[in-house]
Design a protein around this motif. Structure first.
Motif, PDB file in Angstrom:
ATOM      1  N   MET A 148       0.850  -1.187   0.000  1.00 48.21           N
ATOM      2  CA  MET A 148       0.000   0.000   0.000  1.00 48.21           C
ATOM      3  C   MET A 148       0.889   1.241   0.000  1.00 48.21           C
ATOM      4  N   SER A 149       0.562   2.185  -0.863  1.00 51.19           N
ATOM      5  CA  SER A 149       1.359   3.404  -0.960  1.00 51.19           C
ATOM      6  C   SER A 149       0.483   4.611  -0.653  1.00 51.19           C
ATOM      7  N   ILE A 150       0.958   5.465   0.243  1.00 52.71           N
ATOM      8  CA  ILE A 150       0.260   6.709   0.557  1.00 52.71           C
ATOM      9  C   ILE A 150       0.757   7.781  -0.397  1.00 52.71           C
ATOM     10  N   ASP A 151      -0.164   8.348  -1.165  1.00 48.58           N
ATOM     11  CA  ASP A 151       0.197   9.336  -2.176  1.00 48.58           C
ATOM     12  C   ASP A 151       0.328  10.719  -1.540  1.00 48.58           C
ATOM     13  N   LYS A 152       1.422  11.405  -1.822  1.00 45.12           N
ATOM     14  CA  LYS A 152       1.599  12.767  -1.348  1.00 45.12           C
ATOM     15  C   LYS A 152       2.259  13.586  -2.446  1.00 45.12           C
ATOM     16  N   THR A 153       1.591  13.629  -3.595  1.00 45.46           N
ATOM     17  CA  THR A 153       2.126  14.364  -4.731  1.00 45.46           C
ATOM     18  C   THR A 153       1.909  15.861  -4.539  1.00 45.46           C
ATOM     19  N   ASP A 154       2.526  16.629  -5.405  1.00 45.66           N
ATOM     20  CA  ASP A 154       2.425  18.090  -5.373  1.00 45.66           C
ATOM     21  C   ASP A 154       1.528  18.523  -6.535  1.00 45.66           C
ATOM     22  N   PRO A 155       0.245  18.782  -6.294  1.00 41.46           N
ATOM     23  CA  PRO A 155      -0.661  19.105  -7.400  1.00 41.46           C
ATOM     24  C   PRO A 155      -0.423  20.482  -8.013  1.00 41.46           C
ATOM     25  N   PHE A 156       0.391  21.305  -7.362  1.00 43.72           N
ATOM     26  CA  PHE A 156       0.625  22.663  -7.855  1.00 43.72           C
ATOM     27  C   PHE A 156       1.928  22.793  -8.649  1.00 43.72           C
ATOM     28  N   ARG A 157       2.695  21.705  -8.743  1.00 39.07           N
ATOM     29  CA  ARG A 157       4.036  21.796  -9.313  1.00 39.07           C
ATOM     30  C   ARG A 157       4.024  22.334 -10.740  1.00 39.07           C
ATOM     31  N   GLU A 158       3.199  21.773 -11.593  1.00 38.15           N
ATOM     32  CA  GLU A 158       3.210  22.175 -13.007  1.00 38.15           C
ATOM     33  C   GLU A 158       2.880  23.651 -13.165  1.00 38.15           C
ATOM     34  N   ALA A 159       1.835  24.122 -12.477  1.00 41.59           N
ATOM     35  CA  ALA A 159       1.455  25.530 -12.591  1.00 41.59           C
ATOM     36  C   ALA A 159       2.535  26.435 -12.017  1.00 41.59           C
ATOM     37  N   ARG A 160       3.104  26.051 -10.882  1.00 40.43           N
ATOM     38  CA  ARG A 160       4.128  26.880 -10.245  1.00 40.43           C
ATOM     39  C   ARG A 160       5.361  26.992 -11.125  1.00 40.43           C
ATOM     40  N   GLU A 161       5.800  25.866 -11.672  1.00 36.18           N
ATOM     41  CA  GLU A 161       7.026  25.875 -12.462  1.00 36.18           C
ATOM     42  C   GLU A 161       6.836  26.520 -13.826  1.00 36.18           C
ATOM     43  N   SER A 162       5.608  26.529 -14.335  1.00 36.65           N
ATOM     44  CA  SER A 162       5.341  27.211 -15.607  1.00 36.65           C
ATOM     45  C   SER A 162       4.913  28.662 -15.392  1.00 36.65           C
ATOM     46  N   ASP A 163       4.948  29.099 -14.122  1.00 36.02           N
ATOM     47  CA  ASP A 163       4.661  30.483 -13.750  1.00 36.02           C
ATOM     48  C   ASP A 163       3.260  30.926 -14.190  1.00 36.02           C
ATOM     49  N   ARG A 164       2.304  30.057 -13.962  1.00 35.54           N
ATOM     50  CA  ARG A 164       0.913  30.438 -14.189  1.00 35.54           C
ATOM     51  C   ARG A 164       0.127  30.202 -12.907  1.00 35.54           C
ATOM     52  N   THR A 165      -1.045  30.806 -12.833  1.00 38.89           N
ATOM     53  CA  THR A 165      -1.811  30.686 -11.608  1.00 38.89           C
ATOM     54  C   THR A 165      -2.823  29.548 -11.714  1.00 38.89           C
ATOM     55  N   VAL A 166      -3.312  29.151 -10.573  1.00 40.54           N
ATOM     56  CA  VAL A 166      -4.424  28.217 -10.455  1.00 40.54           C
ATOM     57  C   VAL A 166      -5.577  29.001  -9.860  1.00 40.54           C
ATOM     58  N   VAL A 167      -6.774  28.778 -10.347  1.00 42.75           N
ATOM     59  CA  VAL A 167      -7.947  29.454  -9.807  1.00 42.75           C
ATOM     60  C   VAL A 167      -8.801  28.428  -9.075  1.00 42.75           C
ATOM     61  N   ALA A 168      -8.994  28.661  -7.791  1.00 44.39           N
ATOM     62  CA  ALA A 168      -9.861  27.800  -6.995  1.00 44.39           C
ATOM     63  C   ALA A 168     -11.290  28.324  -7.129  1.00 44.39           C
ATOM     64  N   ASN A 169     -12.212  27.443  -7.423  1.00 42.11           N
ATOM     65  CA  ASN A 169     -13.617  27.827  -7.586  1.00 42.11           C
ATOM     66  C   ASN A 169     -14.435  27.265  -6.427  1.00 42.11           C
ATOM     67  N   TYR A 170     -15.065  28.151  -5.669  1.00 41.29           N
ATOM     68  CA  TYR A 170     -15.948  27.765  -4.574  1.00 41.29           C
ATOM     69  C   TYR A 170     -17.288  28.445  -4.803  1.00 41.29           C
ATOM     70  N   SER A 171     -18.312  27.641  -5.090  1.00 42.75           N
ATOM     71  CA  SER A 171     -19.615  28.167  -5.496  1.00 42.75           C
ATOM     72  C   SER A 171     -19.391  29.043  -6.729  1.00 42.75           C
ATOM     73  N   CYS A 191      -1.024  30.215  -0.986  1.00 40.85           N
ATOM     74  CA  CYS A 191      -0.949  28.756  -0.968  1.00 40.85           C
ATOM     75  C   CYS A 191       0.342  28.291  -0.291  1.00 40.85           C
ATOM     76  N   TRP A 192       0.233  28.011   1.007  1.00 38.95           N
ATOM     77  CA  TRP A 192       1.386  27.529   1.769  1.00 38.95           C
ATOM     78  C   TRP A 192       1.910  26.208   1.208  1.00 38.95           C
ATOM     79  N   ALA A 193       0.994  25.320   0.848  1.00 40.85           N
ATOM     80  CA  ALA A 193       1.396  23.987   0.384  1.00 40.85           C
ATOM     81  C   ALA A 193       2.240  24.060  -0.875  1.00 40.85           C
ATOM     82  N   SER A 194       1.881  24.945  -1.798  1.00 41.16           N
ATOM     83  CA  SER A 194       2.675  25.106  -3.011  1.00 41.16           C
ATOM     84  C   SER A 194       4.021  25.740  -2.698  1.00 41.16           C
TER      85      SER A 194
END
Length: 382
Positions: free
Chosen positions: A1-24, A292-295
């Motif tokens: 069993m493997s616990i996944d702890k990937t970095d979902p922001f890596r591609e956007a951060r390294e390509s210097d683009r933003t991510v938009v979080a949508n809530y409602s 985004c602290w995690a990124s």
């Protein structure tokens, strides 16, 4: 069993683009790079926290009516409110506190080692956080049983869904404790709120409630996530546990590395005081932005091999406890709890065996981030 702890922001951060979080219907552009997150966290004049219920993401206007203090005001009021509660939140720095927290860990380890497996979330991290909080607030240990019954988050019963009934239990509890402390003052946190002086006057009931609300909501799921994630990592990486056993001086740096790597708090909201442009995303006045602290904690321009856990990582300028004037008041408590877990673990436990795990998934726009666990069963062996 493997616990996944990937970095979902890596591609956007390294390509210097933003991510938009949508809530409602709300679009929240996310600041991702370490340097830019630090700058925004310090610039409260542009990225304001003066926004009741809107600093957490998602916002909490449906589950509380009170402004959390001091986190939801800006300097200079923030500085003044922070000074009032700082003596309690610095109690973990007192040398007499560490033996108390280690004793709590010892009790839980003794119980764990009598069982074939333990749900680290519900049976270890949650009671540890709740019982440690009694020492922080100078409250009777019996109070922790009620706090444990609230679960891992005082505003949620599962996932990202806010629960008004759950939040109502906290409201009622705070009111009861403030009434009790007013009639029968002692040396506890609620009594000190009644004694506190703010700009030459006593605190209003609303101010006391706002401080207490943050105290119980702010450092709950984050500490639980940190402890359970750290134990999950050590169960999957026995060499790391052995490294700590052979060199316990690494416990302090390991604690900081777990905070960086797991980033128990993904991000926090700020409100724009002027029009902004974040990587091509237009931001209007009063629109929220995410820090985004995690990124930032996985930024390769700051951290060598950021996807690796290095127990001896130093320096480690992580932002796991925020940054700037609003940095986390509960950081000393979180550090003490995690250090105490690691210290007693390496002294008493020979092996950790991962049995089953269900990771908690946070939905951030089109991104999913693993943050802690719904359940994590581990076998502890002497």
């Amino acid at each position: 069993m493997s616990i996944d702890k990937t970095d979902p922001f890596r591609e956007a951060r390294e390509s210097d683009r933003t991510v938009v979080a949508n809530y409602s219907d709300e679009r929240i552009p996310m600041i991702l790079r370490h340097r830019e997150v630090r700058l925004a966290a310090r610039d409260w004049q542009t990225y304001s926290s003066d926004a009741p219920c809107r600093v957490p993401i998602p916002e909490e206007s449906d589950v509380r009516q009170v402004r959390q203090l001091p986190i939801e005001v800006d300097p200079p009021e923030h500085t003044d409110y922070r000074k009032l509660v700082l003596p309690f939140f610095q109690r973990p720095l007192d040398p007499t506190m560490a033996p108390k927290i280690e004793a709590l860990v010892d009790t839980l380890l003794s119980e764990a080692m009598t069982k074939t497996s333990v749900d680290v979330v519900a049976e270890f991290a949650l009671p540890l956080q709740s019982r440690a909080l009694t020492h922080l607030l100078n409250m009777p240990m019996e109070e922790s049983e009620l706090w444990i019954s609230w679960g891992t988050h005082v505003f949620r019963t599962g996932g990202d869904s806010l629960d008004t009934e759950q939040a109502g239990a906290l409201d009622r509890y705070i009111e009861q404790q403030l009434d009790r402390a007013e009639d029968n003052p002692g040396a506890d946190f609620f009594s000190e709120l009644h004694r506190a002086q703010f700009k030459g006057r006593g605190l209003t009931r609303e101010e006391m409630t706002g401080i207490a609300n943050l105290t119980f909501a702010g450092g709950r799921d984050t500490i639980i996530n940190l402890v359970s994630s750290g134990l999950g990592y050590l169960a999957q990486n026995p060499k790391a546990l052995q490294q700590l056993r052979e060199n316990p001086s690494l416990i302090n740096t390991a604690t900081e590395e777990f905070v960086r790597y797991f980033s128990p708090k993904t991000h926090i909201g700020r409100v724009a005081t002027k029009t902004l442009d974040i990587k091509g995303e237009a931001v209007e006045v009063d629109q929220r932005v995410s820090l985004c602290w995690a990124s930032a904690n996985r930024d390769a321009s700051v951290f060598e091999a950021p996807a690796e856990v290095r127990l001896d990582r130093k320096p480690n300028p992580h932002l796991g406890f925020g940054h700037g004037p609003h940095s986390c008041l509960g950081a000393p408590q979180a550090r003490l709890v995690m250090r105490s877990v690691l210290k007693r673990l390496v002294e008493r436990v020979s092996t950790l065996e991962l049995i089953t795990a269900e990771q908690a998934i946070e939905q951030i726009g089109g991104i999913e981030r693993n943050v802690g666990f719904e359940q994590l069963h581990i076998r502890f062996s002497e």
